[in-house]
Every structure is written in C-alpha cells, then in structure tokens.
Design an enzyme around this catalytic site. Structure first.
Site, PDB file in Angstrom:
ATOM      1  CE  LYS A  67      -2.346   1.730   3.617  1.00 24.12           C
ATOM      2  NZ  LYS A  67      -3.444   1.907   4.593  1.00 24.12           N
ATOM      3  CG  HIS A 137     -11.879   9.709   7.867  1.00 24.15           C
ATOM      4  ND1 HIS A 137     -13.000   9.919   7.086  1.00 24.15           N
ATOM      5  CD2 HIS A 137     -11.244   8.633   7.330  1.00 24.15           C
ATOM      6  CE1 HIS A 137     -13.027   9.011   6.119  1.00 24.15           C
ATOM      7  NE2 HIS A 137     -11.979   8.227   6.249  1.00 24.15           N
ATOM      8  CG  ASN A 159     -12.435  14.347  19.700  1.00 28.03           C
ATOM      9  OD1 ASN A 159     -11.446  13.603  19.668  1.00 28.03           O
ATOM     10  ND2 ASN A 159     -12.647  15.256  18.774  1.00 28.03           N
TER      11      ASN A 159
HETATM   12  P1  NAD Z   1      -8.549  12.835  11.953  1.00 27.02           P
HETATM   13  O1  NAD Z   1      -7.550  13.894  11.622  1.00 27.02           O
HETATM   14  O2  NAD Z   1      -9.789  12.741  11.168  1.00 27.02           O
HETATM   15  O3  NAD Z   1      -8.966  12.988  13.489  1.00 27.02           O
HETATM   16  C1  NAD Z   1      -7.982  13.234  14.483  1.00 27.02           C
HETATM   17  C2  NAD Z   1      -8.509  12.912  15.842  1.00 27.02           C
HETATM   18  O4  NAD Z   1      -7.489  13.188  16.815  1.00 27.02           O
HETATM   19  C3  NAD Z   1      -9.704  13.775  16.243  1.00 27.02           C
HETATM   20  O5  NAD Z   1     -10.492  13.056  17.173  1.00 27.02           O
HETATM   21  C4  NAD Z   1      -9.035  14.967  16.939  1.00 27.02           C
HETATM   22  O6  NAD Z   1      -9.890  15.651  17.802  1.00 27.02           O
HETATM   23  C5  NAD Z   1      -7.949  14.220  17.688  1.00 27.02           C
HETATM   24  N1  NAD Z   1      -6.814  15.095  18.037  1.00 27.02           N
HETATM   25  C6  NAD Z   1      -6.185  15.988  17.233  1.00 27.02           C
HETATM   26  N2  NAD Z   1      -5.197  16.595  17.929  1.00 27.02           N
HETATM   27  C7  NAD Z   1      -5.230  16.065  19.186  1.00 27.02           C
HETATM   28  C8  NAD Z   1      -4.467  16.299  20.365  1.00 27.02           C
HETATM   29  N3  NAD Z   1      -3.472  17.188  20.401  1.00 27.02           N
HETATM   30  N4  NAD Z   1      -4.764  15.591  21.470  1.00 27.02           N
HETATM   31  C9  NAD Z   1      -5.761  14.664  21.452  1.00 27.02           C
HETATM   32  N5  NAD Z   1      -6.522  14.405  20.368  1.00 27.02           N
HETATM   33  C10 NAD Z   1      -6.249  15.110  19.257  1.00 27.02           C
HETATM   34  O7  NAD Z   1      -7.737  11.470  11.946  1.00 27.02           O
HETATM   35  P2  NAD Z   1      -8.270   9.993  11.696  1.00 27.02           P
HETATM   36  O8  NAD Z   1      -8.204   9.697  10.252  1.00 27.02           O
HETATM   37  O9  NAD Z   1      -9.551   9.782  12.442  1.00 27.02           O
HETATM   38  O10 NAD Z   1      -7.091   9.144  12.387  1.00 27.02           O
HETATM   39  C11 NAD Z   1      -6.909   9.166  13.775  1.00 27.02           C
HETATM   40  C12 NAD Z   1      -5.581   8.530  14.109  1.00 27.02           C
HETATM   41  O11 NAD Z   1      -5.592   7.162  13.715  1.00 27.02           O
HETATM   42  C13 NAD Z   1      -4.379   9.150  13.428  1.00 27.02           C
HETATM   43  O12 NAD Z   1      -3.316   9.240  14.360  1.00 27.02           O
HETATM   44  C14 NAD Z   1      -4.033   8.168  12.330  1.00 27.02           C
HETATM   45  O13 NAD Z   1      -2.676   8.202  11.966  1.00 27.02           O
HETATM   46  C15 NAD Z   1      -4.389   6.871  13.037  1.00 27.02           C
HETATM   47  N6  NAD Z   1      -4.619   5.720  12.157  1.00 27.02           N
HETATM   48  C16 NAD Z   1      -4.205   4.514  12.608  1.00 27.02           C
HETATM   49  C17 NAD Z   1      -4.393   3.394  11.837  1.00 27.02           C
HETATM   50  C18 NAD Z   1      -3.955   2.044  12.330  1.00 27.02           C
HETATM   51  O14 NAD Z   1      -3.968   1.085  11.577  1.00 27.02           O
HETATM   52  N7  NAD Z   1      -3.625   1.915  13.582  1.00 27.02           N
HETATM   53  C19 NAD Z   1      -5.016   3.500  10.581  1.00 27.02           C
HETATM   54  C20 NAD Z   1      -5.476   4.754  10.157  1.00 27.02           C
HETATM   55  C21 NAD Z   1      -5.283   5.862  10.973  1.00 27.02           C
END
Ligand code: NAD
Length: 321
Positions: A67, A137, A159
C-alpha cells in the site's frame, strides 16, 4: 491487470468481509506464513506531505504487494481526503502487477476490523458500555465495527475537540444506542471497552481512570512520538498487538518500552489468540490492551478480497498491462 477504483469499494466490501480477511491474515502472521516488510515513511519536502509504503507477503493466500500513499494536509482545500492511498497487488508466481485497488475506504475498514477483532477475542463477554476516545474520520468506522462484537447498551465518548463528537452521536442514533459526551474520568469508570483513535502526541487516558476488566483498543498511535495511553496503563495491562516490531517502535507500546516498564516478551500477537496458541483474557478483572499499529498485510488482505469480489461479480475492470 485488474483495477478496482475507490468508488467501487463501498459496494464490494462490508465491515464483516474486512473482519474475516484481517482475522485470517493476523492468524497467518502468528503462524509465520505471512510477514510484513519494513515500513518506509518520509516527509518528502513538498506539499507538507508524508509519503510511504507498507508491504508484505502472505504465503497462505499468495497476497504479495504494497500500500502506498500517505498524508497530504492541504488536500481538504482541494475537496480531497487528506489521507490518500492505493494498493498494488503482484502475482506471487511471476511478479506481474495483478491489481491496483483504491485504498482510502479500505484503510478505514481494515483499521476498524482490527480493533473489532481485538474486542471479539479479548473483551469480557458481558461488556455493555463502549467508550470512544476520538471523533475524527476513522472514529465512525471504529464504532460501527465494534458494536457488531458485543451487546453494547450505551456509548460514552470524549474528544479533544468536543465539537467533533456530533459525528459519533449521529452514528449512535442510527444504531439506536444511547450516547453521552462525558469527561475522561467517567468514560474510564463506566466503560467495559474503550477504543482510542486520535492523533495525540501526549497521553490522554491514565491508569487511575481505567477500571479492572476493561479492554482497551488503542488504534491512533501509528508513528514515533504519538501517544494515547499513559505508559503506566500500558504496563499495567496484558498487552496484545498486530505486530510486535511495530508496537515497540511506532505503536502505543513505544513509551512503556522506552521507560523500561514493558519488554517485548510481555507483548503477544493477537494472531496467537486467534489461532488458540494464547488463551487471551485470563480473568474478568484483567485489563487487556490491543496496540493496533496497522500493518501492510491488513491492506493486502482486504484489497485481495475486494479484487476477488469484483471478479466474481463481474465488475472488475481489466486492462492489458
Ligand atoms: P482525523 O484527523 O480525522 O482525526 C484526528 C482525531 O485526533 C480527532 O479526534 C481529533 O480531535 C484528535 N486530536 C487531534 N489533535 C489532538 C491532540 N493534540 N490531542 C488529542 N486528540 C487530538 O484522523 P483519523 O483519520 O480519524 O485518524 C486518527 C488517528 O488514527 C491518526 O493518528 C491516524 O494516523 C491513526 N490511524 C491509525 C491506523 C492504524 O492502523 N492503527 C489506521 C489509520 C489511521
């Protein structure tokens, strides 16, 4: 070569299809018949983008590929999602490119599948309250997949940006589950299962806020420096992960490892529970924690299933390549 465009994925793949594919590949990883290659992730010095590859080979299903994609923070202004990815699958016998598959929705579905699988295998069977930390997201995909695993009666959510919680509330309403936005103390005190899915770089939930018997699915920490759980909470839990090498370097475990509160030997691959080699939860009072770091094999598994569905339904686009 087969092309499965992003706009076909929603029709082709259900959360349940993704759960089956990811569970199977976690088991293959534990049997050492599937392995991930080292991850590449680079700030490319253009458009503020982070770009990388996640790749691997699943010998059992002959899924070979990668990917590729990353994070383009300015995409929102262009009407595009900030996270962009595509999956490339190769014929394991010949090396020829077999398929290109849109990876955006699949990423959300396979990530939600991973935490749902951890809930299926590690949460108490009588879990009733689901706590959600994060409302970005990924969060709605997480919520939808989790409620398929337990008879949850209530959703609590917190959140960092409270105004974003309405998107979870909407999904809870659709699922006909009571929803409350709460402080972290209450979320920890009342939840049986907690999913964290934020991009935080500092601990959000403390050991003192979590009650015995809780299952934590920590899904947000996938990069060096990110953190959602206090290191002491990780150390106090029985820890499971998708892949140990990633958990200790880029996952939630990295901080407890750095502070020598946890060692690699304390961490079990979730695949070992799926295959029955590890019993999983050992008591109703144990705190279990799944460190879901996100592995390339998850992407190959769901993309392979999408290709198979497209072929069997006659919607696959075939091109000479
Ligand atoms: P997003 O940008 O849509 O949402 C971000 C989230 O983090 C929101 O809830 C926001 O309020 C919160 N946030 C932002 N800054 C913050 C802070 N300083 N302290 C606490 N919370 C904070 O992102 P997303 O697409 O929902 O992804 C969320 C996370 O999941 C990201 O870190 C992304 O890299 C990770 N992710 C992990 C996997 C995996 O396989 N583990 C896969 C996809 C995404």
């Amino acid at each position: 070569m087969i092309i499965v465009p992003e706009n076909q994925i929603a029709e082709l793949m259900t959360p349940a299809d993704c759960l089956v594919a990811v569970e199977e590949v976690f088991a293959s990883m534990a049997k050492r018949s599937a392995y991930n290659f080292p991850v590449i992730r680079e700030a490319i010095g253009y458009a503020d983008a982070l770009y990388g590859f996640k790749s691997g080979f699943d010998r059992a299903n002959l899924a070979l590929g990668l990917k590729s994609g990353g994070f383009w923070p300015n995409n929102v202004q262009k009407g595009l999602a900030n996270h962009q990815s595509s999956v490339f699958l190769f014929d394991a016998d010949t090396g020829k490119c077999r398929a290109v598959v849109g990876g955006n929705l699949l990423t959300a579905l396979r990530t939600a599948a991973a935490s749902a699988i951890s809930i299926k295998h590690l949460a108490r069977k009588d879990a009733k309250v689901l706590g959600m930390i994060g409302a970005g997201h990924q969060s709605t995909f997480q919520l939808r997949a989790a409620v398929e695993q337990c008879s949850f009666e209530k959703i609590l959510a917190w959140n960092f940006h409270p105004e974003m919680l309405s998107r979870l509330e909407e999904v809870a309403r659709e699922l006909e589950l009571p929803f409350e936005a709460v402080e972290l103390d209450r979320l920890g005190a009342e939840s049986d299962v907690i999913i964290s899915i934020t991009s935080s770089f500092a601990p959000i939930l403390k050991a003192s806020q979590v009650r015995p018997g809780t299952h934590l699915a920590c899904m947000g920490t996938d990069t060096k420096g990110k953190q959602e759980m206090e290191a002491g909470l990780v150390a106090a839990a029985t820890v499971f992960t998708d892949e140990i090498a990633q958990a200790v370097t880029i996952g939630e475990c990295q901080h407890a490892i750095e502070r020598k509160l946890l060692s690699r030997a304390d961490i079990t691959e979730l695949g070992a529970v799926i295959t029955g080699r590890h019993p999983g939860r050992s008591s109703p009072d144990e705190i279990t924690l799944f460190d879901g770091t996100g592995v390339g094999l998850q992407d190959l598994a769901v993309a392979s299933a999408a290709v198979a569905h497209a072929v069997s339904r006659g919607t696959a686009i075939e091109v000479d390549f």
